[in-house]
Design a protein around this motif. Structure first.
Motif, PDB file in Angstrom:
ATOM      1  N   GLY A 292       0.813  -1.212   0.000  1.00 37.81           N
ATOM      2  CA  GLY A 292       0.000   0.000   0.000  1.00 37.81           C
ATOM      3  C   GLY A 292       0.847   1.263   0.000  1.00 37.81           C
ATOM      4  N   ILE A 293       0.570   2.137   0.987  1.00 39.23           N
ATOM      5  CA  ILE A 293       1.310   3.403   1.083  1.00 39.23           C
ATOM      6  C   ILE A 293       2.490   3.301   2.032  1.00 39.23           C
ATOM      7  N   ALA A 294       2.756   2.089   2.542  1.00 42.30           N
ATOM      8  CA  ALA A 294       3.796   1.948   3.560  1.00 42.30           C
ATOM      9  C   ALA A 294       4.769   0.826   3.216  1.00 42.30           C
ATOM     10  N   PRO A 295       5.467   0.897   2.077  1.00 44.16           N
ATOM     11  CA  PRO A 295       6.485  -0.115   1.787  1.00 44.16           C
ATOM     12  C   PRO A 295       7.655   0.012   2.760  1.00 44.16           C
ATOM     13  N   ASP A 296       8.390  -1.077   2.909  1.00 40.04           N
ATOM     14  CA  ASP A 296       9.561  -1.069   3.796  1.00 40.04           C
ATOM     15  C   ASP A 296      10.666  -0.270   3.108  1.00 40.04           C
ATOM     16  N   ALA A 297      10.889   0.943   3.560  1.00 35.72           N
ATOM     17  CA  ALA A 297      11.853   1.826   2.900  1.00 35.72           C
ATOM     18  C   ALA A 297      12.415   2.800   3.915  1.00 35.72           C
ATOM     19  N   ARG A 298      13.470   3.502   3.494  1.00 34.80           N
ATOM     20  CA  ARG A 298      14.016   4.563   4.334  1.00 34.80           C
ATOM     21  C   ARG A 298      14.101   5.846   3.509  1.00 34.80           C
ATOM     22  N   ARG A 299      13.895   6.954   4.174  1.00 32.97           N
ATOM     23  CA  ARG A 299      13.924   8.247   3.489  1.00 32.97           C
ATOM     24  C   ARG A 299      15.363   8.722   3.330  1.00 32.97           C
ATOM     25  N   LEU A 300      15.733   9.090   2.112  1.00 32.47           N
ATOM     26  CA  LEU A 300      17.070   9.615   1.832  1.00 32.47           C
ATOM     27  C   LEU A 300      17.112  11.136   1.864  1.00 32.47           C
ATOM     28  N   GLY A 301      15.978  11.769   1.608  1.00 27.07           N
ATOM     29  CA  GLY A 301      15.924  13.227   1.605  1.00 27.07           C
ATOM     30  C   GLY A 301      14.663  13.709   0.920  1.00 27.07           C
ATOM     31  N   ARG A 302      14.593  15.017   0.708  1.00 27.10           N
ATOM     32  CA  ARG A 302      13.447  15.650   0.071  1.00 27.10           C
ATOM     33  C   ARG A 302      13.905  16.350  -1.202  1.00 27.10           C
ATOM     34  N   ALA A 303      13.026  16.396  -2.192  1.00 22.92           N
ATOM     35  CA  ALA A 303      13.346  17.074  -3.446  1.00 22.92           C
ATOM     36  C   ALA A 303      13.696  18.536  -3.208  1.00 22.92           C
ATOM     37  N   MET A 304      13.074  19.134  -2.195  1.00 26.67           N
ATOM     38  CA  MET A 304      13.343  20.538  -1.911  1.00 26.67           C
ATOM     39  C   MET A 304      14.787  20.768  -1.437  1.00 26.67           C
ATOM     40  N   GLU A 305      15.457  19.692  -1.034  1.00 24.14           N
ATOM     41  CA  GLU A 305      16.836  19.801  -0.569  1.00 24.14           C
ATOM     42  C   GLU A 305      17.835  19.679  -1.721  1.00 24.14           C
ATOM     43  N   ALA A 306      17.331  19.409  -2.930  1.00 22.95           N
ATOM     44  CA  ALA A 306      18.221  19.231  -4.078  1.00 22.95           C
ATOM     45  C   ALA A 306      18.941  20.538  -4.415  1.00 22.95           C
ATOM     46  N   THR A 307      20.133  20.396  -4.986  1.00 28.00           N
ATOM     47  CA  THR A 307      20.972  21.541  -5.342  1.00 28.00           C
ATOM     48  C   THR A 307      21.249  21.516  -6.840  1.00 28.00           C
ATOM     49  N   GLU A 308      21.269  22.677  -7.454  1.00 27.56           N
ATOM     50  CA  GLU A 308      21.624  22.750  -8.868  1.00 27.56           C
ATOM     51  C   GLU A 308      23.145  22.678  -9.003  1.00 27.56           C
ATOM     52  N   THR A 309      23.575  21.811  -9.902  1.00 27.04           N
ATOM     53  CA  THR A 309      25.016  21.649 -10.103  1.00 27.04           C
ATOM     54  C   THR A 309      25.312  21.459 -11.588  1.00 27.04           C
ATOM     55  N   THR A 310      26.591  21.416 -11.943  1.00 25.40           N
ATOM     56  CA  THR A 310      27.012  21.362 -13.346  1.00 25.40           C
ATOM     57  C   THR A 310      26.941  19.938 -13.897  1.00 25.40           C
ATOM     58  N   LEU A 311      26.353  19.817 -15.071  1.00 24.85           N
ATOM     59  CA  LEU A 311      26.408  18.552 -15.794  1.00 24.85           C
ATOM     60  C   LEU A 311      27.713  18.555 -16.591  1.00 24.85           C
ATOM     61  N   VAL A 312      28.673  17.721 -16.166  1.00 27.63           N
ATOM     62  CA  VAL A 312      30.010  17.737 -16.768  1.00 27.63           C
ATOM     63  C   VAL A 312      29.990  17.089 -18.139  1.00 27.63           C
ATOM     64  N   THR A 313      29.494  15.868 -18.209  1.00 28.75           N
ATOM     65  CA  THR A 313      29.477  15.170 -19.490  1.00 28.75           C
ATOM     66  C   THR A 313      28.496  14.015 -19.445  1.00 28.75           C
ATOM     67  N   VAL A 314      28.023  13.651 -20.614  1.00 31.65           N
ATOM     68  CA  VAL A 314      27.180  12.460 -20.757  1.00 31.65           C
ATOM     69  C   VAL A 314      28.086  11.331 -21.221  1.00 31.65           C
ATOM     70  N   GLU A 315      28.312  10.342 -20.359  1.00 34.51           N
ATOM     71  CA  GLU A 315      29.258   9.277 -20.694  1.00 34.51           C
ATOM     72  C   GLU A 315      28.664   8.302 -21.707  1.00 34.51           C
ATOM     73  N   ASP A 316      27.432   7.864 -21.451  1.00 39.61           N
ATOM     74  CA  ASP A 316      26.751   6.951 -22.373  1.00 39.61           C
ATOM     75  C   ASP A 316      25.267   6.981 -22.044  1.00 39.61           C
ATOM     76  N   ASP A 317      24.508   5.994 -22.540  1.00 37.10           N
ATOM     77  CA  ASP A 317      23.056   5.975 -22.304  1.00 37.10           C
ATOM     78  C   ASP A 317      22.708   5.724 -20.848  1.00 37.10           C
ATOM     79  N   ASN A 318      23.642   5.267 -20.055  1.00 40.80           N
ATOM     80  CA  ASN A 318      23.330   4.872 -18.677  1.00 40.80           C
ATOM     81  C   ASN A 318      24.017   5.712 -17.616  1.00 40.80           C
ATOM     82  N   ALA A 319      24.958   6.580 -17.998  1.00 34.86           N
ATOM     83  CA  ALA A 319      25.720   7.302 -16.977  1.00 34.86           C
ATOM     84  C   ALA A 319      26.078   8.709 -17.437  1.00 34.86           C
ATOM     85  N   VAL A 320      26.171   9.606 -16.451  1.00 33.10           N
ATOM     86  CA  VAL A 320      26.623  10.975 -16.692  1.00 33.10           C
ATOM     87  C   VAL A 320      27.578  11.359 -15.575  1.00 33.10           C
TER      88      VAL A 320
END
Length: 365
Positions: A292-320
């Protein structure tokens, strides 16, 4: 042939209109009007008015009349009390109120009608005595009466300011709707914030249930109901107070949670069962039905805590590669499909599990 004539049974004069539906011999006009009363009015009218809200007591019920002052109340009560003769046609009336003192309004009524094709006019005076009291609703409010309690809590957390403000708005808005619909039993006794959340006391169990359901519809969660016997009414029936315990979801939209081995999830909905987006791939996530609304999980943080940073390079389809917003070192992180490879910057959340690239539109408050 002799003409048939009908005579008034009282004075013996001939009657011009001999027929009546009742079959009785009618009176002549003079005798009819000698007994005629255009209107039956009481000698006086006593009106109980709530001194707090202005409601008027009619029988055993208190009624909101919307009167501007007690003169309006007196006019309404006289209108209800006057009984006009059944033979009256084209009836009309006017009234001139006279304020005798603070508690008495003398109503001078002029009434006119057509009766048996004759114009008739009468004047009557009806004193209206105003007594001030307290209606049932205002008495309950003054006595801090309540029938149900709504408790808003968070599962494993304290409700946010937005949730507490929203719950308060829901309570006041719903009770306001009930009052506007004419429900005199609708009122809020108390709303207070506690260290654990919010408690509200309201006047009826129906309001308590409706408010609890509305809070859950807006924020998600569950409602538990419990009743406590408090007394018996005048008929011997048991009277209960009901508590509606609203348990808000542990995880809310904007949370980033570590739910399984497939990568963290940005929570987008906590209704029905938890839903969101994998921040490693951009794929949709939905908790199993039994979780339901209560899966076994832990909170890592909130979207509001995100920081804008530089996108250095796109390595491939799976990593940056992005710059760590704290160390400014280039870090390789998974590339979710919502990432724009042409962007100069991205929003990242740093947690104990590493750096997570979030959608540009992720909730920020």
């Amino acid at each position: 042939m002799s003409e048939s004539r009908v005579f008034c049974p009282r004075c013996g004069d001939p009657v011009e209109s001999p027929g009546e539906a009742s079959g009785r011999t009618p009176l002549c006009l003079d005798c009819y009007f000698d007994e005629f009363s255009l209107v039956d009015a009481p000698d006086r009218i006593e009106v109980a008015v709530c001194a707090t809200c202005g409601a008027v007591k009619r029988g055993k019920r208190w009624v909101d009349v919307g009167a501007r002052d007690y003169t309006d109340v007196a006019v309404d009560e006289v209108t209800e009390a006057l009984e006009v003769h059944v033979d009256a046609e084209e009836f009309s009336w006017g009234v001139v109120p006279e304020q005798v003192d603070q508690n008495t309004v003398r109503m001078h009524c002029t009434l006119s009608a057509t009766v048996r094709d004759q114009p008739v006019e009468r004047e009557v005076t009806v004193p209206v005595l105003i007594s001030r009291g307290t209606c049932t609703r205002c008495g309950r409010i003054a006595g801090d009466y309540y029938a149900s309690t709504i408790q808003v809590r968070g599962a494993g957390r304290t409700p946010t300011d937005a949730e507490l403000t929203g719950a308060r708005e829901i309570i006041n808005e719903y009770v306001g709707e009930r009052e506007a619909a004419g429900d005199r039993n609708a009122f809020v006794t108390e709303i207070k914030e506690t260290g654990d959340g919010l408690d509200a006391r309201v006047s009826t169990t129906q309001i308590g249930r409706a408010v609890a359901d509305r809070v859950v519809r807006r924020f998600g969660g569950t409602v538990d109901e419990s009743a406590t016997l408090v007394t018996e009414d005048e008929d011997g029936d048991e009277v209960y107070r009901v508590t509606y315990a609203v348990r808000l979801p542990e995880f809310t939209p904007g949370d980033v949670i570590d739910v399984d081995d497939d990568g963290p999830v940005l929570v987008e909905s906590a209704h029905g069962n938890l839903k969101g987006t994998r921040v490693t791939t951009g794929e949709h996530y939905e908790a199993d039905f039994e979780d339901g609304i209560a899966p076994d999980a832990r909170r890592l943080g909130r979207a509001m805590e995100a920081t804008e940073t530089t996108l250095v390079t796109v390595e491939d389809d799976n990593a940056v590669q992005v710059l760590d917003p704290e160390t400014y070192a280039a870090e390789t992180v998974p590339r979710p499909d919502y990432l724009d490879p042409a962007a100069d910057t991205v929003r990242v959340l740093k947690s104990r599990a590493g750096l997570h690239v979030l959608p540009a539109t992720a909730e920020t408050d």
